[in-house]
Design a protein around this motif. Structure first.
Motif, mmCIF file in Angstrom:
data_model
loop_
_atom_site.group_PDB
_atom_site.id
_atom_site.type_symbol
_atom_site.label_atom_id
_atom_site.label_comp_id
_atom_site.label_asym_id
_atom_site.label_seq_id
_atom_site.Cartn_x
_atom_site.Cartn_y
_atom_site.Cartn_z
ATOM 1 N N LYS A 1 -94.186 15.064 -47.230
ATOM 2 C CA LYS A 1 -95.179 15.295 -46.175
ATOM 3 C C LYS A 1 -96.260 14.230 -46.265
ATOM 4 O O LYS A 1 -96.870 14.040 -47.312
ATOM 5 C CB LYS A 1 -95.811 16.671 -46.346
ATOM 6 C CG LYS A 1 -96.870 16.992 -45.325
ATOM 7 C CD LYS A 1 -97.423 18.389 -45.566
ATOM 8 C CE LYS A 1 -98.548 18.720 -44.625
ATOM 9 N NZ LYS A 1 -99.819 18.146 -45.021
ATOM 10 N N GLY B 1 -99.602 13.256 -43.939
ATOM 11 C CA GLY B 1 -100.373 13.766 -42.802
ATOM 12 C C GLY B 1 -99.805 15.105 -42.375
ATOM 13 O O GLY B 1 -99.646 16.005 -43.191
ATOM 14 N N ARG B 2 -99.438 15.196 -41.091
ATOM 15 C CA ARG B 2 -98.875 16.447 -40.570
ATOM 16 C C ARG B 2 -97.371 16.351 -40.336
ATOM 17 O O ARG B 2 -96.787 17.206 -39.679
ATOM 18 C CB ARG B 2 -99.583 16.806 -39.266
ATOM 19 C CG ARG B 2 -101.063 17.090 -39.491
ATOM 20 C CD ARG B 2 -101.800 17.349 -38.221
ATOM 21 N NE ARG B 2 -101.234 18.498 -37.527
ATOM 22 C CZ ARG B 2 -101.590 18.865 -36.312
ATOM 23 N NH1 ARG B 2 -102.490 18.186 -35.647
ATOM 24 N NH2 ARG B 2 -101.039 19.912 -35.743
ATOM 25 N N VAL B 3 -96.732 15.299 -40.854
ATOM 26 C CA VAL B 3 -95.308 15.065 -40.617
ATOM 27 C C VAL B 3 -94.518 15.297 -41.905
ATOM 28 O O VAL B 3 -94.906 14.841 -42.975
ATOM 29 C CB VAL B 3 -95.067 13.619 -40.111
ATOM 30 C CG1 VAL B 3 -93.594 13.372 -39.867
ATOM 31 C CG2 VAL B 3 -95.882 13.364 -38.851
ATOM 32 N N ILE B 4 -93.393 16.017 -41.767
ATOM 33 C CA ILE B 4 -92.531 16.325 -42.909
ATOM 34 C C ILE B 4 -91.124 15.801 -42.630
ATOM 35 O O ILE B 4 -90.586 16.012 -41.541
ATOM 36 C CB ILE B 4 -92.462 17.841 -43.170
ATOM 37 C CG1 ILE B 4 -93.844 18.389 -43.483
ATOM 38 C CG2 ILE B 4 -91.495 18.149 -44.315
ATOM 39 C CD1 ILE B 4 -93.903 19.908 -43.539
#
Length: 110
Positions: A44, A46-49
């Motif tokens: 992960k 930031g807000r991205v996985i």
């Protein structure tokens, strides 16, 4: 579970590689490699996985590749991993599982 084989820095578009070792524990004591455990690794930023997974061999080892997609932002990557193994096919609590979190494990750049 233990993770190794990763680098300190990756570029967006690279593939991060992890070597996972999964062992079975009884009463907090390591007893044997966990053959046939399914392992997932999530990265992960930031807000991205993004993630990947695989199944352990007879030595409790699996190599997992996670593609750091072009839409992944740059920054420090938090990594989590989880493993699960079916003990026997019965209806009550047939799985063993474990997980681990490694915050800010490596850096992702452009």
């Amino acid at each position: 579970m233990q993770l190794s084989g990763y680098k300190a820095k990756y570029r967006v578009g690279d593939t991060a590689r992890f070597k996972a070792l999964v062992t079975r524990h009884v009463g907090g004591v390591e007893v044997a490699p966990a053959e046939g455990a399914f392992v997932v690794v999530g990265v992960k930023v930031g807000r991205v996985i993004v993630g990947g997974g695989g199944t352990t061999d007879e030595n409790g080892l699996v190599d997992i590749k996670v593609r750091l997609r072009r839409y992944l932002p740059t920054g420090r990557a938090d990594v989590w991993a989880a493993a699960t193994k079916e003990i026997e096919p019965v209806p009550c609590h047939p799985y063993e599982w474990g997980s681990l979190e490694l915050p800010r494990l490596f850096k992702v750049t452009r």
